[in-house]
Design an enzyme around this catalytic site. Structure first.
Site, PDB file in Angstrom:
ATOM      1  N   CYS A  94       0.839  -1.197   0.000  1.00  0.00           N
ATOM      2  CA  CYS A  94       0.000   0.000   0.000  1.00  0.00           C
ATOM      3  C   CYS A  94       0.874   1.246   0.000  1.00  0.00           C
ATOM      4  CB  CYS A  94      -0.932   0.008   1.221  1.00  0.00           C
ATOM      5  SG  CYS A  94      -0.043   0.109   2.784  1.00  0.00           S
TER       6      CYS A  94
ATOM      7  N   CYS B  26       3.523   1.636   2.683  1.00  0.00           N
ATOM      8  CA  CYS B  26       4.768   0.900   2.434  1.00  0.00           C
ATOM      9  C   CYS B  26       5.714   1.742   1.589  1.00  0.00           C
ATOM     10  CB  CYS B  26       4.472  -0.410   1.706  1.00  0.00           C
ATOM     11  SG  CYS B  26       3.409  -1.543   2.606  1.00  0.00           S
TER      12      CYS B  26
ATOM     13  N   ASP C 284       7.919  26.402 -33.573  1.00  0.00           N
ATOM     14  CA  ASP C 284       8.929  26.849 -34.523  1.00  0.00           C
ATOM     15  C   ASP C 284       8.355  26.575 -35.915  1.00  0.00           C
ATOM     16  OD1 ASP C 284      11.541  27.476 -35.654  1.00  0.00           O
ATOM     17  OD2 ASP C 284      11.720  25.324 -35.968  1.00  0.00           O
TER      18      ASP C 284
ATOM     19  N   ASP D  49      12.483  21.596 -33.284  1.00  0.00           N
ATOM     20  CA  ASP D  49      13.295  20.444 -33.687  1.00  0.00           C
ATOM     21  C   ASP D  49      14.773  20.766 -33.850  1.00  0.00           C
ATOM     22  OD1 ASP D  49      13.161  21.973 -36.004  1.00  0.00           O
ATOM     23  OD2 ASP D  49      13.217  20.217 -37.298  1.00  0.00           O
TER      24      ASP D  49
ATOM     25  N   ASP E  67      16.272  25.809 -31.140  1.00  0.00           N
ATOM     26  CA  ASP E  67      15.024  25.757 -30.378  1.00  0.00           C
ATOM     27  C   ASP E  67      15.243  25.295 -28.940  1.00  0.00           C
ATOM     28  OD1 ASP E  67      13.439  26.482 -32.597  1.00  0.00           O
ATOM     29  OD2 ASP E  67      13.461  24.422 -33.321  1.00  0.00           O
TER      30      ASP E  67
END
Length: 737
Positions: free
Chosen positions: A23, A26, A423, A626, A630
């Site tokens: 649980c 724990c 971009d 990409d 960027d």
């Protein structure tokens, strides 16, 4: 050692499998034990994967961490050395079946009473049936509960052990006290039914948790064990561990590609669907890149190895998904704080229930049964499972559709995004611009403008530079050598060619140099109105700068870009385009795609500032890009989303990576995040609701231990099952809620 010096030291990661957690309490106890180990900087424990991820100083080793976990009452194994579990002859559900078989006769009298029949098993028969359930099949609760007591803590097992022992002990006491004096009401059916229901719940929960890890298993199954390697003209099949960079690997039709590499011979189609989510096979030929785990279709391919083992794209994908599933979402920290005090509070409520009922009614047996019901219904399993199971299911289904989520924090933040910033080049457009026009100023020829421009671009990897060089090669114009070439970030490039100081760059550069376009101005404006990107070639001679000509570039908008913007707007998001291109070109693309706002002629450093300005205005920003330029903006955004078709730098700076260059996946990523966070909140709501409603009902005697046990088991199963609904998510159905 002071804190800054400690942080400056390098750290390493240790992954451990933890056994015995049941649980959320724990989880908190294991994390606390790990954090007490000197040199440990952070520890994150995931109940759903039963894995602990520890970041520590180099002088901290796995055995030290294992000892701390064992002292807390659990067992641990290092992930790297963990052996696969041996298959047993008995199915996993056998304890549930045996426990149910022994419990049903105890519950039968209750069922007969519903139809008006008054029948009861003899007390000694009830004892004989309940004892093996209590002390054989239920021994796991005693063992784990005792470990919790020794660690001076509490967990689900302790609550179950205490509750069922109390019901069983009371029944034995009543049976012995009334021996030969009639048949008292016994509670053996309550203790046995609770254990049976908890065992059933844990079995169903384990099955459901295993399904949430399907994505990792599916990706692991893509790893080929061997490769056909050609060395010195001889083809042989080698274990994948023996393949090295530069090896030529032969991939036959129908086989999986064993390594990341570049096709040197052959043509075929390759199925990359499990890696990128791309449903159609992709054509591959010489010069094209292939990825380990993809399936070759009809042709024979020879591939030159560029990455093996842990450095392949597949291995990196698996690491990223595992990292996201093991990480802890910010919302889970609140749950952990609640769980840390949950069991002690429940024990106090159960004791208060027992004493109150005993004092008011004088019926000690009923007081004890009500206290048992409080203990049983309050097990905090569902609290610990709500967040990790939803994250596992969400990141898993996203990975199958080509969306890699780096960590749980990115997943949680993404659901609240209000503005998506794109971009332009390579993200919304193909990123492969072509040189469509060359205009020369008076006194210079068109070919000379192209030759000088090619010389300036010879050392650049920019898409516009590649377009210039490709055009020069097509026309057979050799470029002279450029000396002292220097990039002008966001503006262009400058160098010395044939003794002339030249510069090639944007309209911004032209303005900064104070050059008037004169006769070429109308031509440039016409090209910009068509969405073309303009570069200007100038010669610098002391304080005098002369315009030599212009280049016009055209870039094709991605076929899916308009649909991507439309999907985001359906989700109620604002779209912004940031680009270093001229305003005319940027506005032409924005009009075509329906983008809400355009900011053009933005330098790479200014992109990050623009993102920060949006955040300062109260927007939650996702940045999509990409390229290397960027990366600052991706890092500055609340959530960075990188195209895997771009650079590794961009992907490292981003929290989410799209495995194919399709901008529609942006809406998919944000939608997965929204749905996952919704499932987390639903799970936590129901987990708290069961306890908030159930504990008072049990305390006031309105809930029997049997019903409490069923409700507790159902709470865990329902939370996990609700999370598993995420596996039905399909990219492209964002608006279908």
């Amino acid at each position: 050692m002071n804190a800054p010096a400690l942080l400056a030291q390098p750290s390493h990661q240790i992954d451990l499998l933890v056994e015995g957690m049941t649980c959320a309490s724990c989880v908190g106890r294991v994390e606390k034990a790990l954090l007490k180990v000197p040199g440990v900087r952070s520890a994150s424990v995931n109940l759903a994967t039963e894995k602990a991820t520890v970041h520590a100083q180099p002088d901290v080793f796995a055995p030290m961490l294992k000892a701390a976990i064992e002292k807390a009452g659990y067992a641990a194994t290092e992930v790297a050395s963990a052996k696969p579990q041996k298959a047993t002859r008995l199915p996993e559900w056998w304890p549930v079946a045996v426990s149910a078989a022994l419990t049903i006769p105890l519950l039968a009298p209750m069922l007969f009473r519903l139809i008006g029949a008054d029948w009861m098993l003899a007390g000694w028969a009830q004892l004989a049936l309940a004892t093996p359930v209590q002390f054989w099949l239920g021994w796991r609760f005693y063992r784990a509960g005792w470990k919790a007591v020794r660690a001076k803590a509490g967990n689900m097992d302790l609550l179950v052990a205490l509750g069922t022992s109390a019901a069983y002990g009371l029944s034995v006491y009543l049976l012995l006290e009334h021996a030969g004096h009639g048949m008292p009401h016994l509670y053996f059916e309550a203790s046995a039914a609770v254990i049976t229901l908890v065992l059933l719940g844990k079995w169903l929960e384990t099955r459901a948790k295993r399904q949430t890890a399907d994505a990792i298993r599916a990706l692991d199954a893509l790893r080929p064990a061997t490769a056909r390697v050609v060395r010195e003209g001889v083809e042989s099949e080698l274990p994948i561990e023996r393949v090295v960079l530069g090896d030529w690997v032969v991939v036959r039709p129908g086989e999986r590609v064993a390594v990341d590499g570049e096709v040197t011979q052959g043509r075929s189609h390759v199925d990359e669907s499990l890696l990128t989510g791309e449903s159609l096979p992709v054509a591959k030929g010489p010069g094209d890149k292939v990825t380990a785990g993809a399936i070759n279709a009809e042709g024979l391919l020879t591939v030159k190895t560029t990455a093996v083992g842990a450095e392949t794209t597949l291995a990196r994908i698996i690491r990223m998904v595992e990292s996201a599933q093991a990480a802890k979402a910010p919302i889970q920290r609140m749950v952990d704080r609640v769980s840390a005090v949950f069991v002690p509070v429940v024990l106090a409520i159960a004791l208060a229930t027992f004493l109150s009922w005993a004092a008011v009614s004088g019926d000690w047996s009923q007081a004890l049964i009500n206290a048992v019901a409080v203990l049983v219904i309050a097990c905090p399993c569902a609290l610990g499972l709500a967040t990790p199971t939803a994250i596992m299911a969400g990141t898993g289904v996203a990975a199958r559709h080509g969306i890699l989520i780096k960590d749980a924090e990115a997943l949680e933040v993404a659901h609240s995004v209000t503005t998506v910033v794109f971009d332009k080049t390579g993200t919304l457009t193909e990123g492969r611009p072509a040189l469509v026009a060359i205009e020369a100023a008076a006194g210079i020829t068109r070919d000379e403008v192209l030759r000088l421009s090619a010389a300036l671009q010879a050392t650049s990897d920019h898409p516009l530079a590649r377009a210039v060089l490709e055009k020069a090669r097509e026309e057979g114009l050799p470029a002279p050598r450029a000396l002292d070439a220097k990039a002008l970030p966001g503006r262009g490039v400058e160098a010395t060619v044939n003794g002339q100081a030249l510069a090639l760059g944007s309209t911004r550069l032209l303005r900064e140099l104070g050059v008037e376009a004169h006769a070429l101005l109308d031509t440039a404006q016409r090209f910009e109105g068509q969405g073309r990107t303009i570069s200007w070639l100038v010669r610098r001679n002391g304080d005098t700068t002369t315009l030599l000509g212009l280049l016009a570039f055209g870039d094709t908008v991605k076929p899916t870009a308009a649909q991507a913007i439309a999907r985001l707007q359906k989700l109620g998001l604002k779209t912004v385009m940031l680009t270093g291109d001229n305003l005319g070109s940027a506005q032409a693309v924005a009009r075509e795609l329906g983008i809400d706002e355009v900011r053009a002629e933005v330098l790479p450093g200014d992109k990050a500032a623009a993102v920060q300005a949006l955040r300062a205005a109260g927007e939650v920003v996702a940045m999509v890009g990409d390229g290397i330029n960027d990366a600052p903006a991706l890092a500055a955004a609340d959530v960075g989303i990188a195209m895997s078709t771009g650079t590794d730098v961009a992907m490292e700076a981003a929290g989410i990576t799209l495995m194919r260059g399709d901008p529609r996946l942006v809406a998919g990523a944000l939608d997965v995040s929204r749905r996952t966070c919704s499932k987390i909140k639903q799970g936590l709501f129901w987990a708290f609701a069961y306890n908030v409603l159930g504990i008072p009902l049990a305390a006031f005697g309105m809930l029997s231990p049997v019903i409490a046990g069923a409700a507790m088991a159902f709470s865990s199963v329902s939370v996990v099952t609700n999370s598993l609904m995420l596996r039905r998510w399909r990219e492209g159905h964002e608006e279908e809620r």
